[in-house]
Design a protein around this motif. Structure first.
Motif, PDB file in Angstrom:
ATOM      1  N   GLU A  69     -31.844  35.941  80.274  1.00  0.00           N
ATOM      2  CA  GLU A  69     -31.411  36.659  79.083  1.00  0.00           C
ATOM      3  C   GLU A  69     -30.304  35.873  78.387  1.00  0.00           C
ATOM      4  O   GLU A  69     -29.621  35.058  79.015  1.00  0.00           O
ATOM      5  N   PRO A  70     -30.097  36.123  77.064  1.00  0.00           N
ATOM      6  CA  PRO A  70     -29.043  35.383  76.348  1.00  0.00           C
ATOM      7  C   PRO A  70     -27.644  35.682  76.896  1.00  0.00           C
ATOM      8  O   PRO A  70     -27.343  36.802  77.297  1.00  0.00           O
ATOM      9  N   VAL A  71     -26.811  34.652  76.939  1.00  0.00           N
ATOM     10  CA  VAL A  71     -25.401  34.798  77.283  1.00  0.00           C
ATOM     11  C   VAL A  71     -24.579  34.087  76.220  1.00  0.00           C
ATOM     12  O   VAL A  71     -25.058  33.157  75.552  1.00  0.00           O
ATOM     13  N   ILE A  72     -23.349  34.556  76.057  1.00  0.00           N
ATOM     14  CA  ILE A  72     -22.499  33.977  75.015  1.00  0.00           C
ATOM     15  C   ILE A  72     -21.285  33.323  75.652  1.00  0.00           C
ATOM     16  O   ILE A  72     -20.840  33.713  76.739  1.00  0.00           O
ATOM     17  N   ALA A  73     -20.754  32.313  74.962  1.00  0.00           N
ATOM     18  CA  ALA A  73     -19.595  31.575  75.482  1.00  0.00           C
ATOM     19  C   ALA A  73     -18.323  32.349  75.179  1.00  0.00           C
ATOM     20  O   ALA A  73     -18.057  32.702  74.031  1.00  0.00           O
ATOM     21  N   LYS A  74     -17.546  32.636  76.241  1.00  0.00           N
ATOM     22  CA  LYS A  74     -16.238  33.280  76.092  1.00  0.00           C
ATOM     23  C   LYS A  74     -15.180  32.201  76.300  1.00  0.00           C
ATOM     24  O   LYS A  74     -15.025  31.683  77.410  1.00  0.00           O
ATOM     25  N   PRO A  92     -16.937  26.892  72.587  1.00  0.00           N
ATOM     26  CA  PRO A  92     -16.935  27.821  71.457  1.00  0.00           C
ATOM     27  C   PRO A  92     -18.186  27.690  70.586  1.00  0.00           C
ATOM     28  O   PRO A  92     -18.621  26.580  70.244  1.00  0.00           O
ATOM     29  N   GLY A  93     -18.769  28.847  70.279  1.00  0.00           N
ATOM     30  CA  GLY A  93     -19.906  28.890  69.364  1.00  0.00           C
ATOM     31  C   GLY A  93     -21.266  28.732  70.004  1.00  0.00           C
ATOM     32  O   GLY A  93     -22.286  28.947  69.353  1.00  0.00           O
ATOM     33  N   LEU A  94     -21.329  28.366  71.314  1.00  0.00           N
ATOM     34  CA  LEU A  94     -22.625  28.166  71.945  1.00  0.00           C
ATOM     35  C   LEU A  94     -23.250  29.491  72.376  1.00  0.00           C
ATOM     36  O   LEU A  94     -22.558  30.450  72.704  1.00  0.00           O
ATOM     37  N   VAL A  95     -24.573  29.526  72.380  1.00  0.00           N
ATOM     38  CA  VAL A  95     -25.339  30.623  72.968  1.00  0.00           C
ATOM     39  C   VAL A  95     -26.290  30.005  73.977  1.00  0.00           C
ATOM     40  O   VAL A  95     -26.953  29.001  73.698  1.00  0.00           O
ATOM     41  N   GLY A  96     -26.312  30.587  75.189  1.00  0.00           N
ATOM     42  CA  GLY A  96     -27.149  30.021  76.234  1.00  0.00           C
ATOM     43  C   GLY A  96     -28.075  31.049  76.846  1.00  0.00           C
ATOM     44  O   GLY A  96     -28.162  32.195  76.388  1.00  0.00           O
ATOM     45  N   VAL A 152     -28.690  25.605  77.912  1.00  0.00           N
ATOM     46  CA  VAL A 152     -28.684  25.409  76.459  1.00  0.00           C
ATOM     47  C   VAL A 152     -29.716  24.331  76.156  1.00  0.00           C
ATOM     48  O   VAL A 152     -29.563  23.187  76.600  1.00  0.00           O
ATOM     49  N   ASP A 153     -30.771  24.731  75.458  1.00  0.00           N
ATOM     50  CA  ASP A 153     -31.890  23.812  75.196  1.00  0.00           C
ATOM     51  C   ASP A 153     -32.426  23.218  76.499  1.00  0.00           C
ATOM     52  O   ASP A 153     -32.759  22.024  76.576  1.00  0.00           O
ATOM     53  N   GLY A 154     -32.465  24.066  77.539  1.00  0.00           N
ATOM     54  CA  GLY A 154     -33.042  23.646  78.815  1.00  0.00           C
ATOM     55  C   GLY A 154     -32.117  22.856  79.713  1.00  0.00           C
ATOM     56  O   GLY A 154     -32.518  22.484  80.823  1.00  0.00           O
TER      57      GLY A 154
END
Length: 262
Positions: free
Chosen positions: A26-31, A15-19, A6-8
């Motif tokens: 590739e993008p991954v989402i926080a579960k 919750p709510g983060l995208v990494g 996240v931002d390197g």
């Protein structure tokens, strides 16, 4: 995955983060649901590493025994193949924590890829696995307090782990259970050595704290080859002594009977 960029920076799922996935970028989402360990996930059901398995509390407990910057490290081969190791120490030792079933072909591929690897296997994945293991130890030959020579190891351990080329450490939990033939004084892992002693499997009980601290320092947990050589030498001595006793018994039987003179 436990960590994404996240931002390197490596970050745990919140919750709510995208990494960004550190392997495929590739993008991954926080579960971050209430039922499973919080983790990062690729969109949909896709995963970029076919060797990855869902994280459990057991995985997390083992990973947390090691520094965070050793966890989930992308390991590269010379041909460009890359996989995410559960733990990789600064000295290059890879530790894979395996809960789910792993077929022999994939296990061999992982060992060839990582080379310097040890396995830690959840011995309580199936309900009867722990009892099977301790039942098999009952018929083994115990050497000292911690070493067991097992003739029929397939009766106590899953077959997919019996032909490993590297040590396999089985975790059967930290507590004693009713009927255990060998009460545990302190938590241990049970190491199945890759080399056999006169065709018999060697299993060693290793204190968990020692196992973790030695792995962190890069020291050998113990000298398996030296141990097996000593066991084989002892077996040969026993066999030689038994043969000598048998040969003497046969010679005594063949001697002509001497009658006393009157």
């Amino acid at each position: 995955m436990r960590y994404a960029l996240v931002d390197g920076q490596r970050e745990e799922a919140r919750p709510g983060l995208v990494g960004i996935c550190p392997r495929c970028e590739e993008p991954v989402i926080a579960k971050c649901g209430p039922l499973r360990v919080w983790h990062w996930s690729h969109r949909g059901k896709r995963t970029c590493d076919v060797w990855w398995e869902p994280e459990t509390e057991w995985h997390l407990g083992w990973k947390n025994r090691f520094p965070q910057d050793w966890q989930e490290i992308v390991h590269h081969s010379n041909d460009g193949e890359k996989h995410i190791a559960d733990v990789k120490t600064p000295l290059g030792l890879v530790m894979e924590f395996q809960h789910s079933f792993l077929d022999i072909q994939e296990r061999n591929l992982r060992e060839a890829f990582y080379r310097n690897i040890v396995w830690v296997v959840d011995g309580k994945r199936r309900k009867r696995d722990r009892k099977r293991f301790f039942d098999a130890l009952k018929s083994s030959r115990q050497i000292g307090n911690a070493v067991f020579l097992v003739s029929f190891v397939e009766e106590g351990l899953p077959r997919e782990w019996l032909s490993c080329a590297v040590p396999v450490y089985f975790d059967f939990g930290d507590d004693n259970e009713p009927g255990d033939p060998f009460p545990i004084v302190s938590p241990v892992v049970w190491c199945l050595l890759p080399r056999r002693a006169m065709a018999r499997a060697v299993i060693v009980a290793i204190n968990k704290t020692h196992f973790v601290s030695a792995s962190q320092r890069g020291d050998p947990v113990f000298d398996g080859n030296k141990l097996i050589s000593a066991i084989e030498a002892d077996i040969r001595r026993r066999q030689s002594a038994e043969y000598a006793a048998f040969a003497l018994q046969q010679r005594l039987k063949k001697r002509p009977r001497r009658y006393p003179r009157f």
